[in-house]
Write an enzyme that holds these catalytic residues in place. Structure first.
Site, PDB file in Angstrom:
ATOM      1  N   GLY A 101       0.738  -1.145  -0.173  1.00  0.00           N
ATOM      2  CA  GLY A 101      -0.229  -0.185  -0.057  1.00  0.00           C
ATOM      3  C   GLY A 101       0.782   1.309   0.079  1.00  0.00           C
ATOM      4  O   GLY A 101       0.117   2.315   0.171  1.00  0.00           O
ATOM      5  N   GLU A 120       5.047  -7.794   4.446  1.00  0.00           N
ATOM      6  CA  GLU A 120       3.677  -7.862   4.997  1.00  0.00           C
ATOM      7  C   GLU A 120       4.079  -8.554   6.523  1.00  0.00           C
ATOM      8  O   GLU A 120       4.705  -9.607   6.595  1.00  0.00           O
ATOM      9  CB  GLU A 120       2.856  -9.138   4.113  1.00  0.00           C
ATOM     10  CG  GLU A 120       2.128  -8.290   2.966  1.00  0.00           C
ATOM     11  CD  GLU A 120       1.545  -9.392   2.360  1.00  0.00           C
ATOM     12  OE1 GLU A 120       0.736  -8.934   1.249  1.00  0.00           O
ATOM     13  OE2 GLU A 120       1.544 -10.606   2.610  1.00  0.00           O
TER      14      GLU A 120
HETATM   15  N1  ATP Z   1       1.628   8.620  -6.228  1.00  0.00           N
HETATM   16  C1  ATP Z   1       0.308   8.369  -5.873  1.00  0.00           C
HETATM   17  N2  ATP Z   1      -0.665   9.420  -5.752  1.00  0.00           N
HETATM   18  C2  ATP Z   1      -1.672   9.220  -5.599  1.00  0.00           C
HETATM   19  N3  ATP Z   1      -2.187   7.869  -5.054  1.00  0.00           N
HETATM   20  C3  ATP Z   1      -1.468   6.941  -4.741  1.00  0.00           C
HETATM   21  C4  ATP Z   1      -0.075   7.121  -5.149  1.00  0.00           C
HETATM   22  N4  ATP Z   1       0.643   6.083  -4.884  1.00  0.00           N
HETATM   23  C5  ATP Z   1      -0.271   5.255  -4.340  1.00  0.00           C
HETATM   24  N5  ATP Z   1      -1.353   5.692  -4.223  1.00  0.00           N
HETATM   25  C6  ATP Z   1      -2.831   5.215  -3.698  1.00  0.00           C
HETATM   26  O1  ATP Z   1      -2.238   4.224  -2.810  1.00  0.00           O
HETATM   27  C7  ATP Z   1      -2.781   2.856  -3.279  1.00  0.00           C
HETATM   28  C8  ATP Z   1      -1.725   1.797  -3.214  1.00  0.00           C
HETATM   29  O2  ATP Z   1      -0.683   1.961  -3.996  1.00  0.00           O
HETATM   30  P1  ATP Z   1      -0.219   0.561  -4.646  1.00  0.00           P
HETATM   31  O3  ATP Z   1      -1.194  -0.454  -5.103  1.00  0.00           O
HETATM   32  O4  ATP Z   1       0.867   1.258  -5.469  1.00  0.00           O
HETATM   33  O5  ATP Z   1       0.495   0.027  -3.447  1.00  0.00           O
HETATM   34  P2  ATP Z   1       1.690  -1.159  -3.592  1.00  0.00           P
HETATM   35  O6  ATP Z   1       2.954  -0.518  -2.648  1.00  0.00           O
HETATM   36  O7  ATP Z   1       1.866  -1.563  -4.852  1.00  0.00           O
HETATM   37  O8  ATP Z   1       1.158  -2.143  -2.536  1.00  0.00           O
HETATM   38  P3  ATP Z   1       1.041  -3.755  -2.669  1.00  0.00           P
HETATM   39  O9  ATP Z   1       2.302  -4.253  -2.254  1.00  0.00           O
HETATM   40  O10 ATP Z   1       0.153  -4.010  -2.025  1.00  0.00           O
HETATM   41  O11 ATP Z   1       0.921  -4.114  -4.005  1.00  0.00           O
HETATM   42  C9  ATP Z   1      -3.136   3.251  -4.580  1.00  0.00           C
HETATM   43  O12 ATP Z   1      -4.418   2.370  -5.020  1.00  0.00           O
HETATM   44  C10 ATP Z   1      -3.557   4.586  -4.616  1.00  0.00           C
HETATM   45  O13 ATP Z   1      -4.875   4.908  -4.248  1.00  0.00           O
END
Ligand code: ATP
Ligand code: MG
Length: 1236
Positions: free
Chosen positions: A133, A415
């Site tokens: 996240g 996690e």
């Molecule tokens: N740069 C950003 N601008 C706006 N919102 C963001 C941004 N980065 C992340 N988010 C918000 O945070 C949420 C989670 O981001 P993301 O899915 O990229 O996390 P992750 O690091 O890939 O997590 P995971 O390990 O669970 O896959 C996105 O769905 C979005 O709503």
């Protein structure tokens, strides 16, 4: 008073005394700029601590600045809101900019990776890490967005690849992401996307490597989490046809999707996403059949979840609703009975001593049956996912050969759950490995490299998580995975027995500081925190094998796609243990690490500010924890002490050799020494401060990125400069060419018509050969011999009258003019009487005007065919008399006084091909009547003031100018500044064709660039003798000068003011002749300097007599071989004489840019001749008339010259500046008057 920002308002001036007066003017726009919060690069933090990092990140995050650098590492704190910072305009603003030119941004990281790949031809990877996240997937998508936008794409296949790469995001997110408690779009698999580029930097293909899908999520999720997005999209968005075909209902109808009580997510629109998924499938090129097969698999899984078991009295399981299994059988295209049987029983085979024994059908209890059912669902989904990734890779297969790759790694984040199982262990293990790479590359390797390269360096302490990686993956002593594998292998039949075996084996690890066995659990102290894992079920998950019955069911299915999903069936007789899940994740993690290590990494470290997806909550404690485990503090320390950039000498030289004149010439690499010395030379020559760089053993190190950017900027500018220089040289060359052409044209225009007349005149002077005194007037200036002064051959009424009187039509008039004919009167002394003279190639016509009636009439008095003329007689004095000695005739020989006697004589000689005799003598004999000879004697009498006086066979005339006098040049024109042909320094003096001066540098020889992989230095002695080296070696001493040759010396007869390339002469200057050129210009040498001088300004200095020679015998008075008359074959009969001499021509040229050399004005004119063939480009005289030498015989044709007196004709436009034509006209007039 507060300073005002308002324009125009007076601000109290600062006190004068304060500081130096030159202070840059403040920019009023500064006030409108958004103030940056904190520092954008945390290497600039004044104190380095986790707290100060946190403060800085907080300030920036609160100010909506989510990105911050530590050197080249990007820290990104999830804003959880749309900041509007990924627009096309912002994207474009990062294009071509270096990292420091723009505020920190994920686009800058993408730009750097793309730029580095293009410039250094290195593979790149972007490693995105951070917890679930924190924004990894978002960052990865932004990188792809940026690369797709900037990476060109001239043909459709490139655009197709781009579209496909972007389409993989919605497709794989649908199948590989799910809503978790931490993230609504949590990636439940790892993904490494490699985009392949051709040498132009255009994407030609891509490939995705998938890492460990969390397949357990298919069959169950914790409360308030969801299954993979695709199940909700499919059940909500499918069309009626699909619903009909797959018996599809809403997600609430299926156990797998509804049990966790989370069917909808606020931030997700499943139906819209379903359409996106379908679109993505289309872009990637999945056929209808393939799509249908995928949906069928999803339906099978959903329906499998709905198979419920009832416990029968004997404790065995029975299918509660066989309608479900029937439907599954329909979907699987298998027998319903088989499905039913597989769901409730298991085939057990006894083994005796390794040999196969009897086979039994063992009924399953409901729990076992459910577990088997779920295993099938998980296996189908997992294999389906892998099939989709493989299918996407087929579509994105590189279209052409690729040069480099940019990889983007977006993997599930670290996690920690309440209950952590095998999946979390794998996920956290991969994250440990990634942290290892980060440590390896940024901390450990960096420091080791400094030691290896002998770079001065202060070591920094950091936590190296290799110990945790070893704890999990080591084989010997067995780590967690090895222990799990052993337990799985020994107790394969009974999962709980295997788990117990695992517990025992783990106790061997208790001595490890990062491990604690806790009964049915164990604790691992990960770099990112302590995680307690539950052992129960681990060995089964690790085994990762479908029981034989399920595989048999798949094999019995008539659905081909299902067969494709399960290609390998384990050989039951094989002794080899099939790879376990931990084997697979370990193998793929190792492959990933190896792949990443081969590329130039860029890092994005994502931070999650809170657990509530809040855009305003900044959870300091949680963030401090992430700062700590991400090792940001150590990262800053290493960065500060270290060098921002390093590369091998070969690569450095290859990249920057243009920046030093010692290593490059005209874009070629010319350094002869080793790459190391070349690299050092470049860094020195670019003037970079010494403390900014260090030379290692194999690499050069650059301390600050600004320095590298400065080098890059210099390199960019080099090309611009080169282009500008080439353009300038080309423009100069073109200007030079045009100017040369213009000058030649102008000169030719000025001279072509006059040349012929000037040639005749010169011929005339040559035939006299300095034997006749000259009239003072005729020395005044040059006059051209224009021949037909009465325009008999042209268009004038008078001329035409004369012509008709002469009675010829087709003869060409070579000369016509007035004359006085000596007419003998009976018993009286002879008297000159006016006549018209016409000379053609056939005859001399003498016309006279007689009184007739009341008026006058001109009649032909006499026609003398040229064939009867034997000789021409002229006196040696300055008089105008000319005798035509003819064959004896009644009329006798005509004795004429003609102002233009030299011209007449020249014309006669020319027409007779010099066959007649020319006598220049003080007394001339002529036939008076048939046989009667008479003599006419010439005497000097200074009392005769005007002309000459004939009386009684004697002509008296005052002394003239010496016979060898030269006419004075035309009046000098006002000197004008000489305009150079070219400007600037790009064309050397003398123009591009002139031989290079000995001082000009030899062009260095191009060298092959050092091979970047092979560090073998370029030997300075290898290959052919390098020119530069040869130039450096001392030349042998010159041989002793030969004995001075007996060179001809010339003396300047007149002063001459030379221009560039010419030799200025003072009168009586002595010069040495170097080269004679037949265009009238000679190359002479004075005081060791060479230059061109007009040859008719020069006279040979007779060599000093060795012994007094005997005086030469006097020339015979009689026939002297006349010089050959000039060839008038180029003569244009209708051409009007324009100007013979450049001075006059220049005066005619109204263009202000007249570049005729002024130094020629007022000089004795050289004789016209063809232009010198290899004229020195600047300073040489194009086509200066020729002097000396034997002029060719002119052809009979004549120039149709306009009469001088006429107001029309070629001469009219000649201004008086030159003078001589007006003078000629005046003289002609006077002569005619006299004749009259
Ligand atoms: N740069 C950003 N601008 C706006 N919102 C963001 C941004 N980065 C992340 N988010 C918000 O945070 C949420 C989670 O981001 P993301 O899915 O990229 O996390 P992750 O690091 O890939 O997590 P995971 O390990 O669970 O896959 C996105 O769905 C979005 O709503
Ligand atoms: Mg993600």
């Amino acid at each position: 008073m507060a300073p005002s920002k308002k324009a125009g308002k007076k601000v109290t001036p600062a006190k004068k005394a304060a500081g130096p007066s030159k202070v840059a003017k403040a920019d009023w726009k500064e006030g409108f700029k958004k103030k940056q919060a904190g520092v954008s690069d945390m290497t600039l933090l004044t104190t380095i601590s986790n707290e100060s990092i946190n403060d800085n990140l907080q300030k920036r995050w609160t100010n909506a600045e989510i990105y911050t650098y530590i050197g080249s590492v990007l820290i990104s704190v999830n804003p959880f809101r749309d900041l509007g910072i990924y627009t096309e305009a912002i994207l474009q603003s990062y294009k071509g900019k270096n990292r420091l030119e723009m505020p920190p941004h994920v686009f800058a990281i993408a730009e750097t990776a793309y730029y580095n790949m293009q410039s250094y031809k290195d593979n790149q990877c972007v490693i995105i890490s951070g917890e679930s996240g924190a924004g990894k997937t978002e960052a990865a998508k932004r990188i792809m967005q940026y690369i797709a936008a900037v990476s060109g794409g001239r043909d459709s296949s490139i655009q197709e690849i781009k579209d496909m790469v972007l389409a993989t995001n919605p497709l794989l997110e649908s199948f590989g992401c799910a809503k978790t408690l931490r993230n609504d779009n949590s990636s439940r698999h790892g993904k490494y996307l490699e985009i392949m580029f051709n040498s132009h930097g255009e994407p030609v293909g891509a490939q995705i490597t998938n890492y460990l899908l969390e397949k357990g999520r298919v069959v169950g999720q914790i409360e308030n989490e969801r299954d993979f997005h695709i199940f909700y999209q499919f059940t909500k968005g499918a069309d009626d046809n699909q619903r009909e075909m797959f018996g599809l209902q809403g997600p609430e109808a299926y156990a797998y999707t509804s049990r966790s009580n989370c069917l909808d997510v606020d931030s997700i629109n499943d139906v819209a996403d379903w359409n996106e998924t379908l679109k993505a499938m289309q872009i990637i090129g999945l056929t209808e059949a393939e799509q249908s097969n995928i949906f069928r698999m999803l339906a099978i899984i959903l329906w499998l979840g709905n198979v419920q078991f009832e416990e029968m009295d004997d404790g065995n399981a029975r299918i509660a609703d066989t309608g479900v299994t029937d439907f599954i059988a329909y979907l699987m295209e298998a027998e319903a009975a088989t499905v039913e049987k597989v769901m409730t029983t298991r085939v057990v085979e006894t083994q005796r001593g390794g040999r196969r024994g009897s086979v039994y059908d063992v009924p399953l209890n409901p729990a076992q049956a459910s577990s088997g059912r779920d295993a099938l669902s998980k296996a189908i989904y997992n294999n389906l996912f892998e099939w989709i990734v493989a299918r996407v890779n087929v579509s994105m297969k590189p279209r052409t050969a690729h040069a480099n790759v940019i990889g983007v790694l977006d993997i599930y984040g670290f996690e920690i759950f309440q209950h952590n199982s095998f999946e979390q262990l794998c996920i956290n293990y991969v994250n440990e490995k990634l942290q290892q790479i980060f440590i390896e590359l940024t901390l450990k390797t960096e420091q080791e490299e400094y030691v290896r390269e002998k770079i001065k360096w202060t070591p920094i302490n950091y936590f190296n998580n290799k110990v945790v990686c070893d704890l999990i993956e080591e084989k010997r002593p067995p780590g967690i995975f090895a222990a799990l594998n052993d337990a799985t292998a020994t107790a394969h039949a009974d999962p709980s027995a295997a788990d117990n075996s695992f517990v025992q084996r783990l106790s061997a690890l208790s001595s490890n500081a990062h491990f604690e066995p806790r009964g049915a659990q164990f604790l691992v102290k990960h770099y990112a925190g302590d995680v307690m894992y539950e052992i129960s079920g681990m060995s089964d998950k690790n085994k990762d094998a479908l029981i034989k019955d399920l595989l048999d069911l798949v094999a019995s299915s008539g659905n081909e796609f299902l067969q494709v999903l399960f290609p390998d069936r384990p050989d039951p007789n094989s002794k080899k243990r099939p790879p376990t899940a931990s084997d697979k994740i370990k193998g793929s993690a190792a492959a990933l690490v190896e792949n990443l290590m081969k590329s130039q990494p860029s890092y994005i470290r994502t931070i999650k500010p809170n657990q509530n997806r809040s855009s305003s909550e900044y959870d300091t404690k949680a963030i401090l924890h992430q700062i700590k485990y991400l090792g940001l503090q150590e990262n800053i320390r290493v960065r500060r002490a270290g060098f921002a950039y390093r590369n091998t000498f070969e690569k450095m030289v290859e990249r920057f050799y243009l920046l030093s004149p010692a290593t490059s010439y005209a874009g070629e690499y010319i350094w002869q020494g080793s790459p190391q010395s070349g690299c050092e030379r470049i860094l020195k020559d670019t003037g970079i401060a010494k403390e900014e760089w260090q030379m290692g053993v194999t690499k050069a190190f650059i301390k600050n990125p600004e320095t590298l950017f400065a080098l890059e900027t210099m390199r960019d500018r080099y090309w611009h400069n080169m282009a500008a220089r080439i353009q300038r040289a080309w423009r100069n060359y073109m200007r030079y060419k045009h100017e040369c052409a213009r000058r030649i044209q102008r000169f030719w225009k000025n001279n072509k018509e006059g040349l012929v007349y000037a040639q005749i005149r010169d011929y005339g002077h040559q035939i006299l050969a300095g034997r006749k005194e000259r009239r003072r007037f005729s020395l005044l200036s040059y006059r051209r011999f224009m021949g037909d002064y009465l325009v008999v051959g042209g268009k004038s009424a008078f001329g035409e009258t004369l012509k008709s009187i002469c009675g010829f039509t087709s003869e060409t008039v070579a000369f016509s003019g007035r004359a006085q004919l000596l007419v003998s009167k009976l018993a009286r002394s002879s008297k000159p009487s006016p006549r018209y003279l016409v000379l053609t190639e056939k005859a001399v016509y003498i016309l006279m005007t007689v009184q007739k009636d009341a008026g006058t009439q001109t009649v032909l008095e006499r026609k003398i065919p040229l064939s009867v003329i034997r000789g021409i007689g002229l006196s040696n004095l300055r008089d105008d008399w000319i005798v035509l000695n003819c064959n004896p005739s009644e009329e006798g020989d005509p004795v004429l006084s003609c102002y233009f006697k030299t011209e007449l004589a020249a014309a006669l000689l020319r027409l007779t091909n010099a066959a007649i005799n020319l006598v220049v003598a003080p007394s001339l004999e002529y036939g008076k009547k048939k046989e009667k000879k008479a003599q006419i004697t010439f005497q000097k009498d200074e009392t005769v003031t005007r002309g000459d006086v004939y009386k009684s066979h004697t002509v008296r005339v005052s002394s003239g100018e010496p016979p060898n006098s030269l006419s004075r040049p035309p009046a000098k024109r006002k000197a004008v500044a000489v305009r150079p042909i070219t400007q600037g320094k790009l064309l050397k003096k003398g123009g591009p064709s002139s031989s290079s001066s000995p001082s000009s540098a030899a062009k260095p020889k191009a060298q092959g660039l050092p091979k970047s992989k092979v560090s073998k230095p370029v030997s300075s002695t290898s290959g052919s003798t390098p020119i530069a080296a040869a130039a450096r070696t001392r030349a042998p001493p010159p041989p002793p000068p030969p004995e001075e040759p007996d060179v001809p010396m010339y003396k300047a007869k007149f002063p001459f003011e030379g221009q560039e390339g010419e030799m200025s002469l003072a009168k009586d200057d002595l010069v040495e002749l170097v080269q004679k050129d037949d265009n009238g210009w000679w190359l002479v040498k004075k005081n060791g300097v060479e230059g061109w001088a007009p040859n008719n300004y020069l006279e040979l200095v007779p060599p000093k007599p060795k012994a007094a020679p005997a005086p030469p015998p006097p020339p015979p008075v009689t026939r002297r071989p006349p010089p050959v008359a000039p060839d008038s074959s180029t003569n244009n009969g209708h051409a009007k004489p324009v100007a013979v001499f450049p001075g006059i021509a220049a005066a005619m040229d109204s263009s202000p840019g007249n570049s005729r050399p002024s130094s020629l004005h007022g000089k004795p004119p050289p004789i016209a001749a063809k232009p010198k063939p290899n004229v020195p480009a600047v300073g040489a005289k194009p086509g200066v008339p020729k002097a000396g030498g034997r002029p060719p015989v002119p052809a009979a044709s004549r120039p149709a010259a306009a009469p001088v007196a006429r107001t029309t004709g070629g001469v009219r436009g000649v201004p008086a500046a030159g003078g001589q034509l007006d003078l000629a006209a005046a003289l002609a007039k006077r002569a005619n008057k006299q004749a009259e």
